[in-house]
Design a protein around this motif. Structure first.
Motif, mmCIF file in Angstrom:
data_model
loop_
_atom_site.group_PDB
_atom_site.id
_atom_site.type_symbol
_atom_site.label_atom_id
_atom_site.label_comp_id
_atom_site.label_asym_id
_atom_site.label_seq_id
_atom_site.Cartn_x
_atom_site.Cartn_y
_atom_site.Cartn_z
ATOM 1 N N ARG A 68 100.378 -15.065 65.541
ATOM 2 C CA ARG A 68 100.258 -14.075 66.638
ATOM 3 C C ARG A 68 99.277 -14.491 67.719
ATOM 4 O O ARG A 68 98.848 -13.656 68.510
ATOM 5 C CB ARG A 68 99.856 -12.716 66.077
ATOM 6 C CG ARG A 68 100.800 -12.192 65.032
ATOM 7 C CD ARG A 68 100.764 -10.706 64.761
ATOM 8 N NE ARG A 68 99.492 -10.059 64.923
ATOM 9 C CZ ARG A 68 99.255 -9.074 65.785
ATOM 10 N NH1 ARG A 68 100.230 -8.627 66.550
ATOM 11 N NH2 ARG A 68 98.064 -8.528 65.863
ATOM 12 N N LYS A 69 98.917 -15.740 67.795
ATOM 13 C CA LYS A 69 97.972 -16.181 68.829
ATOM 14 C C LYS A 69 98.644 -16.467 70.159
ATOM 15 O O LYS A 69 97.986 -16.820 71.144
ATOM 16 C CB LYS A 69 97.201 -17.406 68.337
ATOM 17 C CG LYS A 69 96.285 -17.083 67.160
ATOM 18 C CD LYS A 69 95.466 -18.290 66.761
ATOM 19 C CE LYS A 69 94.563 -17.988 65.568
ATOM 20 N NZ LYS A 69 93.612 -16.896 65.828
ATOM 21 N N SER A 70 99.942 -16.343 70.186
ATOM 22 C CA SER A 70 100.668 -16.496 71.442
ATOM 23 C C SER A 70 101.935 -15.667 71.358
ATOM 24 O O SER A 70 102.298 -15.165 70.283
ATOM 25 C CB SER A 70 101.022 -17.964 71.703
ATOM 26 O OG SER A 70 101.960 -18.417 70.741
ATOM 27 N N SER A 71 102.582 -15.529 72.473
ATOM 28 C CA SER A 71 103.881 -14.851 72.492
ATOM 29 C C SER A 71 104.684 -15.405 73.657
ATOM 30 O O SER A 71 104.109 -15.934 74.624
ATOM 31 C CB SER A 71 103.724 -13.332 72.618
ATOM 32 O OG SER A 71 103.042 -12.989 73.804
ATOM 33 N N THR A 72 105.993 -15.313 73.560
ATOM 34 C CA THR A 72 106.863 -15.824 74.620
ATOM 35 C C THR A 72 107.863 -14.761 75.022
ATOM 36 O O THR A 72 108.609 -14.244 74.188
ATOM 37 C CB THR A 72 107.613 -17.081 74.152
ATOM 38 O OG1 THR A 72 106.666 -18.097 73.830
ATOM 39 C CG2 THR A 72 108.533 -17.590 75.251
#
Lengths: 111, 114
Positions: A68-72
């Motif tokens: 969950r340290k990024s999202s697209t």
């Protein structure tokens, strides 16, 4: 409150799929990820929200990896009308939780 | 359903004058936010209400800005006295609550301070 990092701008052509990635390294356990779209002279408009894995609605898809340290944010087959600023926000999903908007990503779609 | 209403849409004032903005959230939305959006930047939260109580006003410049939501429905944001740097769009937003927390924004009020 978790901060987010997004590209300042992106260019695309009509009909292409656009993926905008947002980094949020210090996201908290109870934080959700929300994306908004803003056109000039209008308030932001909710696009999609998710907590983990993948969420899809009639407008977009949101991909969130296990850490969950990024999202697209994925916009399928963009059109000229998708030219806008896109904001990624993370925050608690409770009514008393404020959200911090960054500068967003300006998406320019050309024909 | 009707959206978030704001008025006026545009306002031009001179510095040191006062100004007020009005917001009527979507019916039934208990939480209301006021944001300031300077050109080229994302919205910055000024104050958050839950019904008629203030939840967060940590970023509200209280020496010149004030806001109220007396009956837990519509809200007013006031600036007195205005400064040049207050030129911005002032956005109001509300959320459904009851398991849904996406924010619904109004069209904003564009303030120009000369």
């Amino acid at each position: 409150l978790a901060k987010t990092t997004q590209p300042i701008s992106m260019d695309s052509y009509e009909g292409q799929e656009v993926n905008i990635t947002c980094s949020h390294n210090n996201i908290a356990t109870n934080d959700y990820i929300t994306w908004y779209q803003q056109f000039p002279s209008q308030g932001p408009r909710f696009i999609i929200q998710g907590y983990k894995t993948k969420v899809t609605n009639e407008v977009a898809s949101l991909f969130i990896p296990a850490d969950r340290k990024s999202s697209t944010l994925s916009l399928p087959r963009v059109s000229l009308s998708d030219t806008a600023v896109y904001y990624c926000l993370v925050g608690g999903n409770q009514a008393g939780t404020a959200l911090i908007f960054g500068k967003g990503t300006t998406l320019s779609v050309s024909s | 359903e009707a959206g978030v209403a704001q008025s006026p849409r545009y306002k031009i004032i001179e510095k040191r004058q006062s100004v007020a903005f009005w917001c009527n959230p979507i019916s039934g939305h208990a939480t209301l936010y006021w944001y300031q959006q300077i050109l080229g930047q994302g919205p910055k939260l000024l104050i958050q209400f839950q019904n008629n109580g203030v939840v967060d006003d940590s970023q509200l410049p209280k020496d010149r800005f004030s806001a109220e939501r007396l009956k837990g429905v519509d809200s007013t944001l006031k600036i007195q006295p205005a400064k040049l740097e207050d030129s911005a769009v002032y956005l109001c937003a509300s959320i459904p609550g009851t398991g849904r927390y996406e924010q619904y924004f109004g069209p904003g009020t564009r303030l120009t301070v000369t």
